[in-house]
Design a protein around this motif. Structure first.
Motif, mmCIF file in Angstrom:
data_model
loop_
_atom_site.group_PDB
_atom_site.id
_atom_site.type_symbol
_atom_site.label_atom_id
_atom_site.label_comp_id
_atom_site.label_asym_id
_atom_site.label_seq_id
_atom_site.Cartn_x
_atom_site.Cartn_y
_atom_site.Cartn_z
ATOM 1 N N THR A 35 0.846 -1.176 0.000
ATOM 2 C CA THR A 35 0.000 0.000 0.000
ATOM 3 C C THR A 35 0.885 1.232 0.000
ATOM 4 O O THR A 35 2.031 1.176 0.450
ATOM 5 C CB THR A 35 -0.968 0.005 1.210
ATOM 6 N N LEU A 41 1.863 -4.395 2.891
ATOM 7 C CA LEU A 41 0.621 -4.250 3.636
ATOM 8 C C LEU A 41 0.729 -4.811 5.054
ATOM 9 O O LEU A 41 0.195 -4.220 6.002
ATOM 10 C CB LEU A 41 -0.518 -4.925 2.880
ATOM 11 N N SER A 47 -3.585 7.093 2.935
ATOM 12 C CA SER A 47 -3.257 6.009 2.011
ATOM 13 C C SER A 47 -3.787 6.380 0.632
ATOM 14 O O SER A 47 -4.657 7.236 0.495
ATOM 15 C CB SER A 47 -3.845 4.677 2.488
#
Length: 184
Positions: A15, A60, A167
């Motif tokens: 991410t 992640l 994010s």
């Protein structure tokens, strides 16, 4: 290991995160609008902010460790006054015009250093950290000149009581994940 150079381990879910201080209203909307008026396409995806950790691709499964680190950083730093005043530029090195930080520089630097000290964080950066609020990036020289002049008299003073973990999926605006209150 966390990397910001664009490389990814194959087969590892990742991410993209960033950490920033949001610019409160009415100044945030004004600076975001001014960035859009300069023709900067990032205005549609990136609201006015002061970066503490630039876009960083992480595995992640490392996100919980990052969040725990940010908890500690926030608890270890006190709220402070941020004064934004006038404009600056990184030209001719990069085609950027920004609103300058007149007070709160040390606090921003200390926060950024602590945040970037997360275990395993590896940042490939081209330039040393310089707290600022970007208002035009990679647009025509005339647009850079115009926003530089138009915001030369800009001034905003506010209390920074938190920073935010964001994010990004690559498709839309950066999304806030969590706020971290300074001083615990």
């Amino acid at each position: 290991m966390i990397r910001t150079d664009g490389s990814q381990q194959t087969g590892v879910a990742s991410t993209r995160i960033g950490v920033a201080v949001d610019i409160p209203q009415p100044w945030g909307a004004l600076l975001t609008r001014r960035r859009a008026e300069a023709g900067d396409p990032q205005a549609a995806y990136v609201p006015a902010h002061l970066t503490l950790l630039g876009p960083t691709e992480i595995p992640l499964d490392y996100l919980p460790a990052v969040e725990a680190h940010l908890d500690k950083v926030a608890a270890d730093h006190q709220p402070y006054t941020l004064h934004l005043r006038g404009t600056g530029t990184f030209r001719p090195i990069t085609e950027v015009v920004f609103v300058a930080v007149a007070a709160g520089i040390s606090e921003c630097e200390l926060l950024a250093e602590a945040i970037n000290g997360a275990p395993g964080l590896v940042r490939d950066t081209r330039f040393p950290y310089h707290p600022h609020v970007t208002v035009a990036h990679d647009v025509a020289a005339e647009a850079l000149d115009r926003v530089y002049e138009d915001l030369a008299g800009f001034s905003a003073r506010f209390e920074v009581r938190k920073f935010t973990l964001f994010s990004h999926s690559g498709a839309a605006r950066w999304q806030p994940r969590r706020d971290y209150l300074l001083g615990g």
